[in-house]
Scaffold this motif. Structure first.
Motif, PDB file in Angstrom:
ATOM      1  N   PRO A 145       0.869  -1.384   0.143  1.00 12.88           N
ATOM      2  CA  PRO A 145      -0.075   0.011  -0.045  1.00 12.88           C
ATOM      3  C   PRO A 145       0.918   1.249  -0.112  1.00 12.88           C
ATOM      4  CG  PRO A 145       0.027  -1.164   2.108  1.00 12.88           C
ATOM      5  CD  PRO A 145       0.531  -2.029   1.300  1.00 12.88           C
ATOM      6  N   HIS A 146       0.410   2.207  -0.727  1.00 11.55           N
ATOM      7  CA  HIS A 146       1.100   3.602  -0.725  1.00 11.55           C
ATOM      8  C   HIS A 146       0.153   4.596  -0.481  1.00 11.55           C
ATOM      9  CE1 HIS A 146       2.772   7.068  -2.608  1.00 11.55           C
ATOM     10  NE2 HIS A 146       3.898   6.281  -2.469  1.00 11.55           N
ATOM     11  N   PRO A 147       0.497   5.699   0.293  1.00 10.32           N
ATOM     12  CA  PRO A 147      -0.397   6.749   0.972  1.00 10.32           C
ATOM     13  C   PRO A 147      -1.150   7.435  -0.363  1.00 10.32           C
ATOM     14  CG  PRO A 147       1.996   7.149   1.275  1.00 10.32           C
ATOM     15  CD  PRO A 147       1.958   5.818   0.862  1.00 10.32           C
ATOM     16  N   ALA A 148      -0.290   7.878  -1.433  1.00 16.93           N
ATOM     17  CA  ALA A 148      -0.940   8.591  -2.405  1.00 16.93           C
ATOM     18  C   ALA A 148      -2.069   7.994  -3.191  1.00 16.93           C
ATOM     19  CB  ALA A 148       0.023   9.127  -3.333  1.00 16.93           C
ATOM     20  N   ARG A 149      -1.695   6.358  -3.383  1.00 16.22           N
ATOM     21  CA  ARG A 149      -2.445   5.682  -4.056  1.00 16.22           C
ATOM     22  C   ARG A 149      -3.803   5.229  -3.322  1.00 16.22           C
ATOM     23  NH1 ARG A 149       2.266   2.226  -6.073  1.00 16.22           N
ATOM     24  NH2 ARG A 149       1.383   0.750  -4.216  1.00 16.22           N
ATOM     25  N   VAL A 150      -3.637   4.997  -2.162  1.00 15.96           N
ATOM     26  CA  VAL A 150      -4.657   5.018  -0.997  1.00 15.96           C
ATOM     27  C   VAL A 150      -5.683   6.084  -0.668  1.00 15.96           C
ATOM     28  CG1 VAL A 150      -5.389   4.480   1.531  1.00 15.96           C
ATOM     29  CG2 VAL A 150      -3.425   3.007   0.415  1.00 15.96           C
ATOM     30  N   TYR A 151      -4.958   7.272  -0.871  1.00 17.71           N
ATOM     31  CA  TYR A 151      -5.979   8.451  -0.962  1.00 17.71           C
ATOM     32  C   TYR A 151      -6.593   8.774  -2.063  1.00 17.71           C
ATOM     33  CZ  TYR A 151      -6.877  13.371  -0.085  1.00 17.71           C
ATOM     34  OH  TYR A 151      -7.609  14.618   0.265  1.00 17.71           O
ATOM     35  N   ASP A 152      -6.162   8.290  -3.199  1.00 20.45           N
ATOM     36  CA  ASP A 152      -6.702   8.007  -4.616  1.00 20.45           C
ATOM     37  C   ASP A 152      -8.092   7.136  -4.397  1.00 20.45           C
ATOM     38  OD1 ASP A 152      -6.748   8.624  -7.455  1.00 20.45           O
ATOM     39  OD2 ASP A 152      -6.870   6.622  -7.574  1.00 20.45           O
ATOM     40  N   LEU A 156       2.122  27.316  -5.199  1.00 19.91           N
ATOM     41  CA  LEU A 156       3.196  26.524  -4.987  1.00 19.91           C
ATOM     42  C   LEU A 156       2.607  25.427  -4.198  1.00 19.91           C
ATOM     43  CD1 LEU A 156       6.094  25.485  -5.230  1.00 19.91           C
ATOM     44  CD2 LEU A 156       6.590  26.806  -2.929  1.00 19.91           C
ATOM     45  N   ASP A 157       2.461  24.111  -4.741  1.00 22.77           N
ATOM     46  CA  ASP A 157       1.616  23.133  -4.109  1.00 22.77           C
ATOM     47  C   ASP A 157       2.620  21.986  -3.401  1.00 22.77           C
ATOM     48  OD1 ASP A 157      -0.625  21.865  -3.325  1.00 22.77           O
ATOM     49  OD2 ASP A 157      -0.465  20.401  -5.049  1.00 22.77           O
ATOM     50  N   LEU A 158       2.773  21.808  -2.218  1.00 22.75           N
ATOM     51  CA  LEU A 158       3.739  20.861  -1.757  1.00 22.75           C
ATOM     52  C   LEU A 158       3.119  19.705  -1.089  1.00 22.75           C
ATOM     53  CD1 LEU A 158       5.463  23.437   1.022  1.00 22.75           C
ATOM     54  CD2 LEU A 158       6.113  22.975  -1.192  1.00 22.75           C
ATOM     55  N   GLY A 159       3.628  18.335  -1.835  1.00 18.35           N
ATOM     56  CA  GLY A 159       3.051  17.242  -1.583  1.00 18.35           C
ATOM     57  C   GLY A 159       1.928  16.877  -2.507  1.00 18.35           C
ATOM     58  N   THR A 160       2.159  17.110  -3.658  1.00 17.47           N
ATOM     59  CA  THR A 160       1.203  17.190  -4.538  1.00 17.47           C
ATOM     60  C   THR A 160       0.100  15.757  -4.498  1.00 17.47           C
ATOM     61  OG1 THR A 160       2.107  18.700  -6.107  1.00 17.47           O
ATOM     62  CG2 THR A 160       0.567  17.374  -6.946  1.00 17.47           C
ATOM     63  N   GLY A 161       0.787  14.751  -4.521  1.00 19.09           N
ATOM     64  CA  GLY A 161       0.045  13.643  -4.682  1.00 19.09           C
ATOM     65  C   GLY A 161      -0.523  13.286  -5.985  1.00 19.09           C
ATOM     66  N   LEU A 162      -1.165  12.328  -6.233  1.00 19.31           N
ATOM     67  CA  LEU A 162      -1.663  11.878  -7.642  1.00 19.31           C
ATOM     68  C   LEU A 162      -2.644  12.973  -8.051  1.00 19.31           C
ATOM     69  CD1 LEU A 162      -2.165   8.179  -6.991  1.00 19.31           C
ATOM     70  CD2 LEU A 162      -0.386   9.249  -8.431  1.00 19.31           C
ATOM     71  N   PRO A 218       7.866   8.612  -6.731  1.00 15.14           N
ATOM     72  CA  PRO A 218       8.019   8.146  -7.985  1.00 15.14           C
ATOM     73  C   PRO A 218       6.590   7.869  -8.792  1.00 15.14           C
ATOM     74  CG  PRO A 218       8.682   6.323  -6.673  1.00 15.14           C
ATOM     75  CD  PRO A 218       8.348   7.708  -5.949  1.00 15.14           C
ATOM     76  N   ILE A 219       5.698   7.702  -7.977  1.00 12.01           N
ATOM     77  CA  ILE A 219       4.249   7.340  -8.342  1.00 12.01           C
ATOM     78  C   ILE A 219       3.760   8.477  -8.998  1.00 12.01           C
ATOM     79  CG2 ILE A 219       1.757   6.553  -7.767  1.00 12.01           C
ATOM     80  CD1 ILE A 219       3.269   4.868  -5.608  1.00 12.01           C
ATOM     81  N   VAL A 220       3.943   9.943  -8.266  1.00 10.14           N
ATOM     82  CA  VAL A 220       3.471  10.965  -8.684  1.00 10.14           C
ATOM     83  C   VAL A 220       4.163  11.595 -10.005  1.00 10.14           C
ATOM     84  CG1 VAL A 220       2.969  13.379  -8.222  1.00 10.14           C
ATOM     85  CG2 VAL A 220       2.758  11.857  -6.466  1.00 10.14           C
ATOM     86  N   LEU A 221       5.457  11.234  -9.949  1.00 11.42           N
ATOM     87  CA  LEU A 221       6.269  11.517 -11.065  1.00 11.42           C
ATOM     88  C   LEU A 221       5.982  10.740 -12.239  1.00 11.42           C
ATOM     89  CD1 LEU A 221       8.736  13.232 -12.353  1.00 11.42           C
ATOM     90  CD2 LEU A 221      10.228  11.181 -11.537  1.00 11.42           C
ATOM     91  N   ALA A 222       5.512   9.408 -12.280  1.00 18.74           N
ATOM     92  CA  ALA A 222       5.010   8.679 -13.261  1.00 18.74           C
ATOM     93  C   ALA A 222       3.601   9.347 -14.019  1.00 18.74           C
ATOM     94  CB  ALA A 222       4.770   7.357 -12.785  1.00 18.74           C
ATOM     95  N   HIS A 223       2.930  10.088 -13.129  1.00 17.98           N
ATOM     96  CA  HIS A 223       1.750  10.686 -13.511  1.00 17.98           C
ATOM     97  C   HIS A 223       1.711  12.069 -13.713  1.00 17.98           C
ATOM     98  CE1 HIS A 223       0.192   7.076 -11.650  1.00 17.98           C
ATOM     99  NE2 HIS A 223      -0.776   7.048 -12.618  1.00 17.98           N
ATOM    100  N   ALA A 224       3.273  12.938 -13.871  1.00 19.91           N
ATOM    101  CA  ALA A 224       3.206  14.185 -13.752  1.00 19.91           C
ATOM    102  C   ALA A 224       2.681  14.859 -15.249  1.00 19.91           C
ATOM    103  CB  ALA A 224       4.936  14.652 -13.730  1.00 19.91           C
ATOM    104  N   ARG A 225       3.019  14.185 -16.201  1.00 22.36           N
ATOM    105  CA  ARG A 225       2.414  14.634 -17.519  1.00 22.36           C
ATOM    106  C   ARG A 225       0.762  15.108 -17.226  1.00 22.36           C
ATOM    107  NH1 ARG A 225       4.873  10.542 -21.923  1.00 22.36           N
ATOM    108  NH2 ARG A 225       7.063  10.925 -21.571  1.00 22.36           N
TER     109      ARG A 225
END
Length: 266
Positions: free
Chosen positions: A15-22, A76-82, A108-115
């Motif tokens: 489990p990953h916090p950003a994905r769980v929040y999603d 400026l958004d800190l800790g952007t998440g997915l 890296p999960i957020v980076l993978a969705h940065a586009r």
């Protein structure tokens, strides 16, 4: 939703916090381990899902108000998440197409969705910085490609600081506060001690989860002056700005707090 993982190893078996929040938000960027953990947590505290959604709607209301009523054009958004629509830049540029937005995360999960985050209106700009949120020197240097720090900036840290142990949030904000122009804003949302059992679950699965009471959260705004109505439950922050918001609010009362404050002009 698909359980086919991206080409990079994002450890989708854990489990990953950003994905769980999603998952709480009803998104699609999560996997079996995230859903399993999320269901476990919702079994502990079912209102966590409406709390997450209320937090997201607070983001939209606060950004829209700052852009419309206070003329803020830099965020400026800190800790952007997915990315979850509406993203911050979509709200800001919906009010002011020329708004400039910088997202910060080192995940890296957020980076993978940065586009998905970087689809700016042509009149404005967005950027993504791959950085730990506590590395203010790096963030300021890279954000300066997009943001003019001699002018007011709205900094947001939503559902972030309860993942950072003391004294890291206070240190981060102290370093940032002195570098922001007068008239800049700080927006924070944070869970409250009523979610102790949820925090324990996160600690057990991911080694993170720091609860703070309202006084401790208020202290994070030191040097800034609250906008009305101060530090309140997410659904109590200018609810009239979101007439489409539906659903009960009593079930999430006392579980989270949020506020927006301004760095004095003098």
């Amino acid at each position: 939703m698909s359980d086919t993982p991206p080409s990079v190893d994002l450890r989708t078996d854990q489990p990953h916090p950003a994905r769980v929040y999603d998952f709480y938000l009803g998104g699609k960027d999560h996997y079996g381990a995230d859903r399993e953990f999320g269901e476990k947590v919702l079994g502990i505290c079912a209102p966590l899902r409406p709390l997450a959604r209320a937090n997201r709607r607070f983001l939209a209301r606060s950004v829209a108000l700052l852009a419309r009523d206070h003329g803020i054009r830099q965020f400026l958004d800190l800790g952007t998440g997915l990315p979850t629509s509406p993203n911050l830049h979509e709200v800001a540029q919906g009010v002011a197409p020329e708004a400039r937005v910088v997202y910060v995360d080192n995940d890296p999960i957020v980076l993978a969705h940065a586009r998905a985050l970087l689809t700016s209106r042509p009149e404005g700009a967005t950027d993504y910085i791959d950085s730990d949120v506590v590395d203010i020197d790096r963030i300021m240097a890279q954000a300066a490609r997009t943001i003019d720090f001699d002018r007011p900036v709205a900094v947001s840290a939503l559902a972030l600081f309860h993942f950072l142990p003391d004294p890291r949030p206070a240190e981060l904000l102290a370093a940032l506060r002195d570098r922001l122009a007068p008239g800049s804003f700080l927006t924070i949302s944070h869970v409250l001690p009523a979610l102790q059992d949820v925090a324990a679950a996160y600690q057990g699965a991911m080694g993170m989860g720091t609860l703070r009471d309202r006084d401790e959260i208020t202290a994070l705004f030191g040097g800034f002056e609250f906008l009305d109505p101060g530090l309140v439950d997410p659904f109590d922050w200018w609810p009239e700005l979101d007439p489409a918001e539906q659903g009960p609010t009593g079930e999430i009362a006392g579980l989270g707090a949020c506020g927006v404050a301004r760095k004095p002009l003098g």
